[in-house]
Design a protein around this motif. Sequence first.
Motif, short mmCIF file in Angstrom:
data_model
loop_
_atom_site.label_atom_id
_atom_site.label_comp_id
_atom_site.label_asym_id
_atom_site.label_seq_id
_atom_site.Cartn_x
_atom_site.Cartn_y
_atom_site.Cartn_z
N ARG A 206 0.81 -1.21 0.00
CA ARG A 206 0.00 0.00 0.00
C ARG A 206 0.85 1.27 0.00
O ARG A 206 0.34 2.35 -0.27
CB ARG A 206 -0.90 0.02 1.24
N GLU A 207 2.11 1.15 0.37
CA GLU A 207 2.94 2.35 0.49
C GLU A 207 3.25 2.92 -0.90
O GLU A 207 3.42 2.17 -1.87
CB GLU A 207 4.23 2.03 1.25
N MET A 208 3.32 4.25 -0.96
CA MET A 208 3.60 4.90 -2.23
C MET A 208 5.00 4.52 -2.70
O MET A 208 5.93 4.43 -1.90
CB MET A 208 3.50 6.42 -2.10
N VAL A 209 5.13 4.27 -3.98
CA VAL A 209 6.44 3.94 -4.52
C VAL A 209 7.15 5.23 -4.87
O VAL A 209 6.65 6.04 -5.65
CB VAL A 209 6.29 3.08 -5.79
#
Lengths: 227, 227, 227, 227, 227, 227
Positions: free
Chosen positions: E190-193
């Motif tokens: 879910r973390e932004m790349v």
Amino acid sequence: MVKEARLMALDVGPEARLDPDTEAYFAKCQEKLGFIPNVLKAYAFDNTKLKAFIAMADDLMLGDSGLSKLEREMIAVAVSCANHCHYCLTAHGAAVRQRAADPEMGELIAQNYRAAALPPRQKAMLDFAVRLTEAPDKIEEMDREALRRAGFKDRDIWDIAAVTAFYNMSNRLAAAADMKPNREYHFMVREMVREEEGASAAGAPVRASTNRRGEAPQAGRRRRRAV
Amino acid sequence: MVKEARLMALDVGPEARLDPDTEAYFAKCQEKLGFIPNVLKAYAFDNTKLKAFIAMADDLMLGDSGLSKLEREMIAVAVSCANHCHYCLTAHGAAVRQRAADPEMGELIAQNYRAAALPPRQKAMLDFAVRLTEAPDKIEEMDREALRRAGFKDRDIWDIAAVTAFYNMSNRLAAAADMKPNREYHFMVREMVREEEGASAAGAPVRASTNRRGEAPQAGRRRRRAV
Amino acid sequence: MVKEARLMALDVGPEARLDPDTEAYFAKCQEKLGFIPNVLKAYAFDNTKLKAFIAMADDLMLGDSGLSKLEREMIAVAVSCANHCHYCLTAHGAAVRQRAADPEMGELIAQNYRAAALPPRQKAMLDFAVRLTEAPDKIEEMDREALRRAGFKDRDIWDIAAVTAFYNMSNRLAAAADMKPNREYHFMVREMVREEEGASAAGAPVRASTNRRGEAPQAGRRRRRAV
Amino acid sequence: MVKEARLMALDVGPEARLDPDTEAYFAKCQEKLGFIPNVLKAYAFDNTKLKAFIAMADDLMLGDSGLSKLEREMIAVAVSCANHCHYCLTAHGAAVRQRAADPEMGELIAQNYRAAALPPRQKAMLDFAVRLTEAPDKIEEMDREALRRAGFKDRDIWDIAAVTAFYNMSNRLAAAADMKPNREYHFMVREMVREEEGASAAGAPVRASTNRRGEAPQAGRRRRRAV
Amino acid sequence: MVKEARLMALDVGPEARLDPDTEAYFAKCQEKLGFIPNVLKAYAFDNTKLKAFIAMADDLMLGDSGLSKLEREMIAVAVSCANHCHYCLTAHGAAVRQRAADPEMGELIAQNYRAAALPPRQKAMLDFAVRLTEAPDKIEEMDREALRRAGFKDRDIWDIAAVTAFYNMSNRLAAAADMKPNREYHFMVREMVREEEGASAAGAPVRASTNRRGEAPQAGRRRRRAV
Amino acid sequence: MVKEARLMALDVGPEARLDPDTEAYFAKCQEKLGFIPNVLKAYAFDNTKLKAFIAMADDLMLGDSGLSKLEREMIAVAVSCANHCHYCLTAHGAAVRQRAADPEMGELIAQNYRAAALPPRQKAMLDFAVRLTEAPDKIEEMDREALRRAGFKDRDIWDIAAVTAFYNMSNRLAAAADMKPNREYHFMVREMVREEEGASAAGAPVRASTNRRGEAPQAGRRRRRAV
């Protein structure tokens, strides 16, 4: 003897005393088909309704037209497939099997005409019939144009539309009344056509052995009731 | 004078020489309505087709039935609304306005009968007609039972089904041919009904002023063609 | 006098004390239309909601746009036809009849715009509006491209989308609340337009007599509320 | 001899060298049915895919279950009817005719199971199967409850769901590949069942002559491939 | 600790004693994913069904194919979106986020792939998958042709069809059983790349940073169960 | 830094010079959310349109109502799910996750609210919202009655209808313009809620830990923009 199941779910009263004309028509059905089509018996509580139905059905399915009789039956079956009509799939499924002299053809149209590898003329015809069945409000000039490009004259388009429309009527009356087809239809023209005796002598599957109009050569020999 | 727009998108050839019966029928239309309904002119290229259509339409819409003539027109309009049929909404919208002697009633059924606050009998009738139109394959005994509970006899259910089915046919023929209604229909029975002269004298909105069958008292006075 | 039927099926409480602005707006409606549109009365239980609705509706339908006011009403009616919305078909049907100065045009769009033989610009516009109504998730670049090919700028496409979207909102609120239109709408602009006085002087049917934007010349003369 | 038509519209390369297990399976098909079902030949380009398909199909259709084998075939056919799948209607239509020892039963389910006057257990089963086919996202606890009320255990509901789901898979693979059924299916179990020899000896139509599970007494005698 | 919610709405009995193979498979899931996918636990009441499901799923999603593993997950998710399947959107949504190394990509396909600005190959692939999901009976040669024009071989088309078909099966089983996905899926990838560490180093949004097959370079590193 | 992708597919010209009010509103968005919602930037080419949109959205989503703010967001998301709207599922999915303080809840409603095991009040609310979305013309008194039985007052029904209607508008505008949500939404409130810190202290999964209105206790603490 097998007892006839009830004709339909509606009790509309006893059969009317038939007109002489209609009586003769019923006698001819009995002689040629071996039975009176149940839709006629369902209508027989009222002479006026019965005669109007016969007049319209016979003209559409047996009258003069740029469509072959087989093509008109194909429309009847493709429409009835879209509407999942038990009565009409049974009765007109038999008619397609008979007119095409091809038992598999009838099944194919009754199941999904798109799987039938039809010639372009008949593919266009059934595409129009099913679209008119499913979304009549979306028919536009380009739909008529597609038929013209496939070789149909405007007079033929009227007939395609009229037959499509008629089975959209019949399907709904049959569904509303839960009309039961004559059992005989199930068993008509079910035997596999062998090539030496069938319409095809060319090694191709029989379903390809129809003439330009997709009608087997011998299909016109026997006169047949429309309903 | 305003030139008549073309009748339909199909060129099916010139009008046939009409039978004397049909000629008389056309003359009566002209006399009573002031015009020949375009659907009849569209069919007039072929006497057999024209007569079969008239026979069926007149029996269904004007013949003996447990349904009032207004109720049959309401079915015609509710079906044509589901199918978005320009021709039939125009022609039969006018008929509902006239038979109900209520211009708003016609609009309501043509737009969405569910907004019309109909009595239970007519609500059940149109629920069935629209369901049979939209999903004929899903009609089951419980749908017929709902009509019986609303007071319909099996013979009436046949008529509801037959009228519904007929307009599913007509809608599709009109759509396929892009049939144009006579312009006169647009303008018939459009004036507001005032209470002192209307069907209602009770202070309630006119649309509630129909009799048990939802037919305005005077509606039966004038004989009228079905189509 | 005919008693006003109930406004809607929801009892949301009494009318709020209107803001002076809104009171003035209502007075202008009364003066110009002869009545307060029922949708405004339905919203009048809450000033904030009422003002937000008026602000959005008036900007969309009467504000600056590459679409004519008639075209925006045509979208309203075509969307309401797809959604079978009694309220909006009645109110905006009247608006199309009035703005086109053509009573038949309004009926046509309310019944099925595909039967209206519209010029390509308006046909593309309503095709997009109805597709966005029926299957918003399937809109793709090629749908926007079709509008650009028909001559619309991106700013116009925003307006087509915004009006379509707005009536998808209004239709649903009206349906959920069973909102009733003012009876007056039924009776507005119903008389046949004669050619010498109508928009057309060319012998063609009046519905062809609109300018490039499909708007009758005199339609802009009277200012009119959007709702 | 009639040449076999092409198997499907996709050219996925030659048949893989079959595993001994699979070869034996094919041999048994040939011996018992007289042919290898075309779906197996379609999968035969890849042993892994073929074996996974056979494992799942045979478990679902022939493994232990609270549903009779006929009932599982009825689900296959009702799902294939909703999806208009030519391949599965042909192959499993034959299977229903055979397992019910009733040629009309197969037709009925293939055309519209609602016309088949099924006992409540099987009606509920097919209602669920078709609803799960048409609107899987709308299945709710009350749909499972309807099955429990009709006498199904949760383990049976799993099987109803699994068979329904499987044919929603097969129908789509067959449609995507335009898979052709073996012609033999068309001709299997088409002859009318006479009462003295049929499942019924009670004068009722044969289709009523099934046991509690709707399975003809002799249907279990012959072991049969699932596909 | 949070107690696991019930697995599904059907009580199909206790877990079977697993085969050694399957036990090893479950152990590997636990080791690699940190949990056993709930669909496997749902199937675990019966070894035969469980193994058939695993065999088919693993072959389709992880076996040799002209489609990348990401592409197959994209199909799974697009189909599950059309069918609104909570289980599969959750489990395979996580898989797309992971395989694409792009959390937004997974969301996009799960919400509406048409908004994802996909390259033509993948757009054509998902158009076919969704059409086959929504209207399997309407697939025709021109649909296969569109895939061939987009660069797919017939063998790839089989795989597109097979994966589409498989999730039409899984979606329906999950819906019928109200199967609940493992909660862990919700929280995976879910973390932004960020660009310096992500798949893209080019300043373009990450979702554009996939290779020709739309697969992030590192996606193949970790072996992963198909279900 | 990641470059912002284009806002939408329509080029409607540059941002207007904002009113001081609106400028202040944008500043507050920036301060509280860390960004300006893209829908506002999309509308910002025209002050009138922008202000009307903000006025309506803020009143509906944040104004006084018998529905909790979470409930209104649930409607927004359930409607956007039915319409497969990428923009609104992203933006309002984040809002549901935040207001419920439950990341799984947002996903569930965005995927299929029927899988969410909602309390009867909210189940009835979303059943109505989705039915009004899918078939506005079929809403009848019994649909309103179902809401009243679930405890809603008529004033609440107005709000359910108004929020449903509003997102049917927004979904269509977003689809027509191919509007892109701010990337930040994807990443908001994604972390698993642990029980000791979450809304629930009872051992039940967090999604059950909402109050009577289904709103997490702390959800009201932070004021939040509606769009």
